[in-house]
Design a protein around this motif. Structure first.
Motif, mmCIF file in Angstrom:
data_model
loop_
_atom_site.group_PDB
_atom_site.id
_atom_site.type_symbol
_atom_site.label_atom_id
_atom_site.label_comp_id
_atom_site.label_asym_id
_atom_site.label_seq_id
_atom_site.Cartn_x
_atom_site.Cartn_y
_atom_site.Cartn_z
ATOM 1 N N GLY A 277 48.839 48.890 -8.731
ATOM 2 C CA GLY A 277 48.167 48.612 -10.004
ATOM 3 C C GLY A 277 48.591 47.287 -10.619
ATOM 4 O O GLY A 277 48.258 46.985 -11.760
ATOM 5 N N ARG A 278 49.346 46.482 -9.880
ATOM 6 C CA ARG A 278 49.775 45.181 -10.415
ATOM 7 C C ARG A 278 49.733 44.142 -9.309
ATOM 8 O O ARG A 278 49.875 44.477 -8.115
ATOM 9 C CB ARG A 278 51.208 45.264 -10.938
ATOM 10 N N ASP A 279 49.575 42.877 -9.711
ATOM 11 C CA ASP A 279 49.649 41.794 -8.727
ATOM 12 C C ASP A 279 51.066 41.757 -8.165
ATOM 13 O O ASP A 279 52.033 42.048 -8.884
ATOM 14 C CB ASP A 279 49.301 40.457 -9.389
ATOM 15 N N LEU A 280 51.199 41.360 -6.909
ATOM 16 C CA LEU A 280 52.527 41.415 -6.271
ATOM 17 C C LEU A 280 53.556 40.539 -6.983
ATOM 18 O O LEU A 280 54.752 40.782 -6.882
ATOM 19 C CB LEU A 280 52.423 41.014 -4.794
ATOM 20 N N SER A 281 53.085 39.534 -7.711
ATOM 21 C CA SER A 281 54.038 38.683 -8.440
ATOM 22 C C SER A 281 54.725 39.475 -9.560
ATOM 23 O O SER A 281 55.727 39.039 -10.108
ATOM 24 C CB SER A 281 53.322 37.466 -9.033
ATOM 25 N N GLU A 282 54.191 40.642 -9.887
ATOM 26 C CA GLU A 282 54.772 41.448 -10.977
ATOM 27 C C GLU A 282 55.400 42.746 -10.470
ATOM 28 O O GLU A 282 55.747 43.612 -11.261
ATOM 29 C CB GLU A 282 53.672 41.803 -11.990
ATOM 30 N N LEU B 230 28.616 60.205 -3.888
ATOM 31 C CA LEU B 230 29.476 59.504 -4.841
ATOM 32 C C LEU B 230 30.350 58.487 -4.101
ATOM 33 O O LEU B 230 31.065 58.837 -3.148
ATOM 34 C CB LEU B 230 30.360 60.531 -5.557
ATOM 35 N N CYS B 231 30.261 57.228 -4.519
ATOM 36 C CA CYS B 231 31.066 56.168 -3.908
ATOM 37 C C CYS B 231 31.900 55.531 -5.014
ATOM 38 O O CYS B 231 31.383 55.288 -6.112
ATOM 39 C CB CYS B 231 30.167 55.109 -3.270
ATOM 40 N N ILE B 232 33.172 55.265 -4.708
ATOM 41 C CA ILE B 232 34.050 54.769 -5.768
ATOM 42 C C ILE B 232 34.622 53.411 -5.388
ATOM 43 O O ILE B 232 35.278 53.265 -4.350
ATOM 44 C CB ILE B 232 35.170 55.779 -6.051
ATOM 45 N N VAL B 233 34.346 52.439 -6.244
ATOM 46 C CA VAL B 233 34.894 51.093 -6.065
ATOM 47 C C VAL B 233 36.091 50.987 -7.002
ATOM 48 O O VAL B 233 35.968 51.235 -8.202
ATOM 49 C CB VAL B 233 33.821 50.034 -6.416
ATOM 50 N N ASP B 234 37.260 50.645 -6.435
ATOM 51 C CA ASP B 234 38.475 50.580 -7.244
ATOM 52 C C ASP B 234 38.917 49.138 -7.446
ATOM 53 O O ASP B 234 39.005 48.372 -6.478
ATOM 54 C CB ASP B 234 39.618 51.353 -6.569
ATOM 55 N N VAL B 235 39.235 48.802 -8.680
ATOM 56 C CA VAL B 235 39.780 47.477 -8.974
ATOM 57 C C VAL B 235 41.136 47.664 -9.641
ATOM 58 O O VAL B 235 41.427 48.737 -10.177
ATOM 59 C CB VAL B 235 38.839 46.666 -9.903
ATOM 60 N N GLY B 236 41.967 46.636 -9.607
ATOM 61 C CA GLY B 236 43.285 46.784 -10.214
ATOM 62 C C GLY B 236 43.936 45.444 -10.470
ATOM 63 O O GLY B 236 43.338 44.388 -10.249
ATOM 64 N N GLY B 237 45.178 45.511 -10.927
ATOM 65 C CA GLY B 237 45.934 44.287 -11.212
ATOM 66 C C GLY B 237 45.290 43.495 -12.345
ATOM 67 O O GLY B 237 44.520 44.023 -13.144
ATOM 68 N N LYS B 238 45.605 42.192 -12.366
ATOM 69 C CA LYS B 238 45.125 41.363 -13.485
ATOM 70 C C LYS B 238 43.597 41.262 -13.475
ATOM 71 O O LYS B 238 42.949 41.367 -14.515
ATOM 72 C CB LYS B 238 45.757 39.972 -13.376
ATOM 73 N N PHE B 239 43.038 41.105 -12.270
ATOM 74 C CA PHE B 239 41.576 41.010 -12.213
ATOM 75 C C PHE B 239 40.939 42.312 -12.734
ATOM 76 O O PHE B 239 40.001 42.282 -13.534
ATOM 77 C CB PHE B 239 41.118 40.726 -10.775
ATOM 78 N N GLY B 240 41.456 43.439 -12.278
ATOM 79 C CA GLY B 240 40.898 44.730 -12.694
ATOM 80 C C GLY B 240 41.012 44.934 -14.191
ATOM 81 O O GLY B 240 40.093 45.428 -14.849
#
Ligand SMILES: Cc1cc2nc3c(=O)[nH]c(=O)nc-3n(C[C@H](O)[C@H](O)[C@H](O)COP(=O)(O)OP(=O)(O)OC[C@H]3O[C@@H](n4cnc5c(N)ncnc54)[C@H](O)[C@@H]3O)c2cc1C
Length: 460
Positions: free
Chosen positions: A177-182, A325-335
């Protein structure tokens, strides 16, 4: 009254499916143990306490139980897990084990993933190259973590070539749930493998809800204020009254705690405050699309990532449990930035992303859509915890009782299964056993953290 370990465990097992609200109290009164929050950790804790016949109050701010693990059956007419969906490591996962004991079926998730490169799938050699680089990246993170804690991004090999963005996404936003830099390399490395999974046709939240059966939950009852140094115990203020308890277990997320959703009187010790601030919640959101007639031509529960060259990417879980049902997952700073822009933009992103990869106009193919915004859910405020660099020991700090009256529990309070339902459950269970022991309700020693086999590969 004390019970011995054997009768205690037997009672807990008997409470597995139906439990006639043993010892629960209404929204005000005196109890042995008050539990704040009816997510996985709170449910596990309440079941333990109920099984000893002790009086408890289970307070939930929301109007439903489950917290970050709830299934919605109305939006799409099929079970849709709005939060957790993957039942990680079902052989050792306490919720999966309980489901099995109670004849509630789960099924194995397909292993592996597909990688889309533009409009085609990766060939075998390309997939092998990607997987080898992923494993090498995880090893590099683990090697770095043995020496000092740095961010995972700093630990990554420099020669990942044009797979770097994909590896960044899968190990960072998709897994943590976070960018690897964090992401702390130590926290990442300590987490147990999560590469064998199961699903439930009634949803993970549907399973969890079954195990609330018989527990008396005070819904719509946020704990606003907790006084934790009184001579008699803990006093909890809610809009519906005051609960006095000999001990309290707080399972609110570190996001809710850091935002001051509960006022502690006096303030929590600095040690606990610092620990909470070092375990912030990341961002992980679902964009759920009803896509009838399988326009993606994928199998049930197929997992797909793209070979990306930037952070504006996602993961796709197609045809959930054989439905459309199809689920697109986003995360990190962009999400997170996308979620802030609102549901409409999230759905636009998902349809355009699929359109770029599969070449159809998904705007026309989507029958219904819905997107989560956990970052903005008032009683959660994020997805799941991920330690900042140097923050991993904070998980253990939060396991310590405060003044022998107050316990913290939840996904953030687990050293190896943080960010999971199974970890939250184990943490709630452990806190309840410890609290029961401290108030003299049971003589059993606290449960030992089970030893599990460890492997390098952590990503799904
Ligand atoms: C989008 C998403 C996808 C995920 N996917 C997975 C997955 O596939 N597999 C997996 O294992 N895990 C997954 N997770 C993580 C998992 O959902 C959590 O780790 C787990 O559910 C946390 O349980 P918990 O009991 O610690 O906290 P919560 O579920 O947050 O429960 C805490 C409860 O406390 C309540 N509360 C807060 N403040 C108060 C108050 N003041 N008074 C009363 N009640 C209060 C909240 O309303 C909430 O119900 C996902 C999470 C998200 C957000």
């Amino acid at each position: 009254m004390t019970v011995n370990r054997r009768s205690f465990l037997a009672a807990a097992a008997a409470a597995a499916v139906t439990n006639p609200a043993l010892g629960a109290v209404p929204a005000s009164g005196d109890v042995d143990i008050a539990i704040i929050g009816a997510g996985a950790a709170g449910i596990a804790a309440a079941r333990r306490v109920a099984a000893t016949n002790r009086r408890y109050a289970l307070l939930e701010a929301n109007d439903v139980v489950g917290g970050r693990c709830i299934t919605n059956n109305s939006i799409f007419g099929v079970p849709y897990d709005v939060g957790a969906h993957w039942i990680h490591m079902p052989d050792i996962n306490p919720v999966a084990k309980l489901a099995k004991q109670n004849g509630l079926p789960t099924y194995a998730a397909p292993r592996g993933q597909r990688i889309r490169i533009g409009r085609r799938y990766a060939r075998e050699g390309e997939l092998e190259e990607y997987l080898a680089l992923s494993v090498r990246s995880e090893r590099a993170i683990a090697d770095a973590a043995r020496k000092a804690d740095i961010s995972c991004a700093q630990a990554l090999p420099k020669d990942l070539g044009d797979w770097r963005s994909t590896i960044d996404f899968v190990l960072g936003p998709y897994s943590c749930g976070r960018d690897l830099s964090e992401v702390s390399a130590v926290d990442f490395t300590k987490s147990d493998e999560r590469d064998i999974d199961a699903f439930s046709k009634i949803g993970y939240g549907g399973l969890l809800a079954k195990f609330t059966g018989g527990l008396q939950v005070q819904l719509g009852t946020p704990a606003r204020r907790i006084e934790w140094t009184g001579r008699q115990g803990v006093e909890i203020d809610t809009a519906k009254g005051v609960i006095r308890a000999r001990a309290a277990i707080v399972t609110a997320s570190t996001g809710a705690l850091a935002a001051g959703k509960i006022k502690f009187i006096p303030d929590l010790p600095k040690r606990q405050q610092d620990a909470i601030s070092k375990l912030p919640l990341g961002s992980y959101e679902h964009i759920a699309l009803d896509l009838p007639d399988n326009p993606l031509a994928l199998q049930a529960d197929d997992l797909m990532f793209e070979k990306s060259n930037n952070t504006h990417t996602a993961g796709l879980l197609a045809n959930v449990s054989g439905t459309s049902l199809c689920i697109v997952d986003v995360g990190g700073k962009f999400g997170r930035d996308l979620a802030v822009r609102g549901e409409e933009e999230m759905v636009d992103f998902a349809t355009k992303w699929l359109g770029d990869l599969y070449g159809s106009n998904f705007n026309k193919l989507v029958k219904r859509a819905s997107a989560t915004r956990w970052y903005n859910e008032p009683w959660v405020l994020g997805s799941f915890s991920c330690a900042t660099v140097g923050g991993q020991p904070s998980r253990r700090v939060l396991m310590e009782p405060v003044n022998n009256r107050l316990w913290f529990a939840g996904e953030a309070v687990h050293e190896t299964l943080w960010g999971t339902v199974g970890g939250a459950w184990e943490s709630g269970d452990r806190a309840a056993v410890d609290a029961l022991r401290r108030i003299g309700a049971i003589a059993a020693p606290p449960p030992e953290t089970p030893q599990r086999p460890r492997v390098q590969q952590r990503a799904r």
